[in-house]
Design an enzyme around this catalytic site. Structure first.
Site, mmCIF file in Angstrom:
data_model
loop_
_atom_site.group_PDB
_atom_site.id
_atom_site.type_symbol
_atom_site.label_atom_id
_atom_site.label_comp_id
_atom_site.label_asym_id
_atom_site.label_seq_id
_atom_site.Cartn_x
_atom_site.Cartn_y
_atom_site.Cartn_z
ATOM 1 N N HIS A 77 0.847 -1.201 0.000
ATOM 2 C CA HIS A 77 0.000 0.000 0.000
ATOM 3 C C HIS A 77 0.875 1.241 0.000
ATOM 4 O O HIS A 77 0.939 1.975 0.975
ATOM 5 C CB HIS A 77 -0.931 0.007 1.222
HETATM 6 C C1 LIG Z 1 0.047 -7.440 -4.518
HETATM 7 C C2 LIG Z 1 -0.870 -6.335 -4.043
HETATM 8 C C3 LIG Z 1 -1.795 -6.603 -3.039
HETATM 9 C C4 LIG Z 1 -2.651 -5.579 -2.596
HETATM 10 N N1 LIG Z 1 -3.670 -5.895 -1.744
HETATM 11 C C5 LIG Z 1 -4.663 -4.987 -1.527
HETATM 12 C C6 LIG Z 1 -5.867 -5.357 -0.872
HETATM 13 O O1 LIG Z 1 -6.088 -6.508 -0.480
HETATM 14 N N2 LIG Z 1 -6.816 -4.380 -0.689
HETATM 15 C C7 LIG Z 1 -6.627 -3.090 -1.124
HETATM 16 O O2 LIG Z 1 -7.515 -2.266 -0.884
HETATM 17 N N3 LIG Z 1 -5.508 -2.728 -1.764
HETATM 18 C C8 LIG Z 1 -4.541 -3.657 -2.013
HETATM 19 N N4 LIG Z 1 -3.440 -3.305 -2.749
HETATM 20 C C9 LIG Z 1 -3.258 -1.883 -3.139
HETATM 21 C C10 LIG Z 1 -4.179 -1.418 -4.274
HETATM 22 O O3 LIG Z 1 -4.369 -2.460 -5.213
HETATM 23 C C11 LIG Z 1 -3.537 -0.176 -4.920
HETATM 24 O O4 LIG Z 1 -3.374 0.819 -3.928
HETATM 25 C C12 LIG Z 1 -4.391 0.387 -6.041
HETATM 26 O O5 LIG Z 1 -4.680 -0.622 -6.978
HETATM 27 C C13 LIG Z 1 -3.663 1.559 -6.716
HETATM 28 O O6 LIG Z 1 -4.519 2.094 -7.706
HETATM 29 P P1 LIG Z 1 -4.041 3.244 -8.715
HETATM 30 O O7 LIG Z 1 -5.182 3.558 -9.599
HETATM 31 O O8 LIG Z 1 -3.412 4.326 -7.928
HETATM 32 O O9 LIG Z 1 -2.863 2.552 -9.561
HETATM 33 P P2 LIG Z 1 -2.928 1.215 -10.437
HETATM 34 O O10 LIG Z 1 -4.147 0.435 -10.150
HETATM 35 O O11 LIG Z 1 -1.605 0.560 -10.268
HETATM 36 O O12 LIG Z 1 -3.090 1.767 -11.913
HETATM 37 C C14 LIG Z 1 -2.059 2.396 -12.618
HETATM 38 C C15 LIG Z 1 -2.199 1.943 -14.079
HETATM 39 O O13 LIG Z 1 -1.442 2.847 -14.886
HETATM 40 C C16 LIG Z 1 -0.802 2.107 -15.901
HETATM 41 N N5 LIG Z 1 0.347 2.903 -16.351
HETATM 42 C C17 LIG Z 1 1.434 3.253 -15.631
HETATM 43 N N6 LIG Z 1 2.265 4.013 -16.370
HETATM 44 C C18 LIG Z 1 1.673 4.148 -17.593
HETATM 45 C C19 LIG Z 1 2.044 4.826 -18.797
HETATM 46 N N7 LIG Z 1 3.181 5.521 -18.881
HETATM 47 N N8 LIG Z 1 1.214 4.740 -19.867
HETATM 48 C C20 LIG Z 1 0.040 4.049 -19.784
HETATM 49 N N9 LIG Z 1 -0.351 3.392 -18.671
HETATM 50 C C21 LIG Z 1 0.455 3.447 -17.591
HETATM 51 C C22 LIG Z 1 -0.414 0.809 -15.210
HETATM 52 O O14 LIG Z 1 -0.194 -0.214 -16.151
HETATM 53 C C23 LIG Z 1 -1.628 0.552 -14.306
HETATM 54 O O15 LIG Z 1 -2.605 -0.244 -14.928
HETATM 55 C C24 LIG Z 1 -2.539 -4.283 -3.157
HETATM 56 C C25 LIG Z 1 -1.593 -4.008 -4.156
HETATM 57 C C26 LIG Z 1 -0.776 -5.030 -4.607
HETATM 58 C C27 LIG Z 1 0.230 -4.726 -5.717
#
Ligand SMILES: Cc1cc2nc3c(=O)[nH]c(=O)nc-3n(C[C@H](O)[C@H](O)[C@H](O)COP(=O)(O)OP(=O)(O)OC[C@H]3O[C@@H](n4cnc5c(N)ncnc54)[C@H](O)[C@@H]3O)c2cc1C
Length: 518
Positions: A456
């Protein structure tokens, strides 16, 4: 439209050399998908995702395959491994749906205090959570293990019992999950079912390399378009019409405040206990009687859970850390090899882990190159501040009480003492940090020697430092950041519910502002 048959989803190589949209969203992750679905209601929206589709990939869909996606190191993997300077192996999502395709599934809303501090409109926040929950949130089944841990917590005085709830409450609760009763994952990509197919274009394998700005005599540069590359490396441009802006949802993880922590147990079931919100928590080692496992392995427990770590695939990264100065390719290979040598039976059982929410230890991030696909250099500085270490210790004491509770007795062999169980954990290859002889007698040393990530990480683009309270990037026009990197610390027990909520919430706000402006 119903997933996975989205007519608006295409490979990036089918895109024209130049295209025009009202909104361009970079990153089709946990925040990007709900935002795109919302904005498409009365605008043209381009959603650019560097990874592929999550649909049809059993490593994403099935609860049992949790470790498989994280240990898939191929270039097409939905998970991109990165290793912090502290030596902790971690993961970045690379797939439509983002981290919601990789994560452990735990679903919980932010506490009201968090919502207040963020300055969000409480009514719209609740509506937005409900919008998300209609598609992707479920109540987990409670089986023997979960019930025993829950009752053990209550015996240990972690009260009141709040039952099943999405809320982040003090006491013991059964939280939500994005896995349905059949163990199938529902991700942020499913929120695209809400989209207006005529307003949305989703491009897969579209990696954004540049944001273009124009100055035109203005004081501040204005974002006007992006350059992205398709899977063959061919460049395309997308430009904004007069509406704008470009919105980055890439979870640009500068983590000034992250952390996490925890423990493992041995023979393992893995539950994560977050009992007093924002307070300490702890972990403990437990040895389970194998015949009882099957019933408990699959689901989630309360604030906690971790059904998935029961997968015998041992390369999940969570279980692997290498000390900074020894992080050579050879040392990493050795770490992975050590984990692979474990008998699968070693992973039959569970872990109870604690997460320290809102640690005060801070870290830093440095970009190593201009290529967005390269991992930056990240240092978490786990336990830099003594208060964080003390929270780990205090929490652990509670976990000890849970393990010693009457309710939990069915899951613990009487002849195994607590120091013995701690010792088992310390000696398991949860990481390659130096082990200390006193780690099974000193909880302080135990916490340090068994530290891991809980994934996280937040803080790269904090509100007030990189973006304003409307998520507009300071110093430029027509550019916003809306994703988990804007949080100072993890909202609620876990962040994903609030990341998805924020995508919806800001989509509604942006559309409203535009209509009012017209
Ligand atoms: C293994 C793991 C377990 C977790 N367990 C939990 C849980 O049980 N419960 C919970 O609430 N949270 C959990 N989390 C945390 C939660 O999943 C993340 O905090 C959340 O998904 C982040 O969302 P976001 O939209 O900020 O980023 P992300 O969901 O990571 O989205 C970012 C997206 O941007 C894309 N991207 C990046 N750079 C570029 C670019 N230059 N061009 C085009 N696309 C790009 C990436 O490919 C990705 O798809 C976990 C995370 C992980 C990795």
């Amino acid at each position: 439209e119903k997933a996975p048959k989205y007519t608006f989803m295409h490979e990036a190589n089918s895109a024209p050399e130049v295209s025009y949209y009202d909104y361009i969203i970079v990153g089709g992750g946990t925040a990007g998908c709900p935002l795109a679905a919302t904005l498409s209601q009365n605008s043209t929206v381009l959603l650019l995702e560097r990874g592929g589709s999550p649909y049809g990939n059993p490593n994403i869909t099935n609860l049992e395959a949790f470790g498989e996606a994280l240990s898939d190191l191929s270039p097409s993997s939905p998970s991109q491994r990165f290793i912090s300077e502290d030596g902790v192996i971690n993961a970045r999502a690379r797939v439509l749906g983002g981290g919601s395709c990789l994560n452990a599934g735990f679903y919980t809303r932010a506490a009201p205090l968090y919502v207040d501090d963020a300055g969000w409109d409480g009514l719209l926040v609740n509506e937005s959570y409900r919008w998300v929950e209609k598609k992707v949130a479920f109540e987990p089944p409670m089986r023997l293990w979960q019930s025993a841990v829950r009752n053990g917590l209550l015996e240990a005085g972690v009260t009141p019992y709040n039952g099943f709830t999405y809320d982040h409450l003090i006491g013991t609760k059964v939280g939500g999950t994005i896995f349905d009763v059949e163990g199938h994952r529902h991700t942020a990509a499913d929120l695209l079912e809400y989209a207006n197919p005529n307003g949305l274009t989703v491009l897969l394998h579209a990696s954004v390399h540049k944001i273009m700005f124009r100055i035109n005599g203005k004081e501040k540069p204005t974002a006007q378009g992006v350059v992205f590359r398709d899977a063959s490396g061919i460049k395309h441009r997308s430009m904004l019409g007069p509406v704008g802006p470009i919105i980055s949802c890439i979870d640009s993880f500068l983590l000034s405040r992250l952390l996490c922590q925890c423990i493992t147990l041995n023979n393992h079931i893995f539950g994560m206990l977050n009992y007093r919100m924002s307070k300490q928590s702890g972990c403990k080692a437990i040895v389970l009687r194998p015949p009882q496992l099957a019933t408990v392995i699959r689901d989630q427990y309360s604030a906690i859970l971790m059904s998935n770590f029961l997968n015998p695939n041992l390369q999940i990264g969570q279980l692997s850390t290498v000390p900074p100065k020894e992080r050579t390719p050879d040392a990493l290979a050795k770490a992975i090899d050590a984990m692979q040598q474990l008998e699968p039976e070693a992973f039959i059982g569970g872990f109870i882990l604690e997460k320290i929410i809102g640690p005060i230890s801070t870290g830093n991030l440095l970009l190593r190159s201009k290529n967005p696909n390269d991992n930056p250099s990240v240092t978490f500085n786990y336990f830099k501040e003594p208060q964080d270490l003390q929270r780990c210790i205090d929490g652990f004491k509670i976990i000890e009480n849970v393990v010693e509770s009457k309710s939990f007795s069915e899951f613990k062999y009487d002849f195994l003492s607590l120091p013995f169980l701690l010792n088992l954990t310390v000696n398991a290859p949860v990481n390659l940090l130096p082990k200390h002889a006193n780690a099974s007698t000193s909880l302080e040393q135990f916490c340090k020697d068994t530290v891991m990530t809980i994934w996280h990480y937040h803080g790269g683009c904090q509100v007030g430092r990189v973006v304003d309270p409307d998520y507009k990037v300071l110093g430029v026009d027509a550019l916003r950041v809306i994703d988990g990197s804007t949080f100072n610390y993890s909202p609620g027990t876990n962040p994903q519910a609030t990341v998805m909520m924020l995508g919806r919430y800001m989509g509604v706000r942006i559309l409203k502002e535009r209509l009012e402006g017209q």
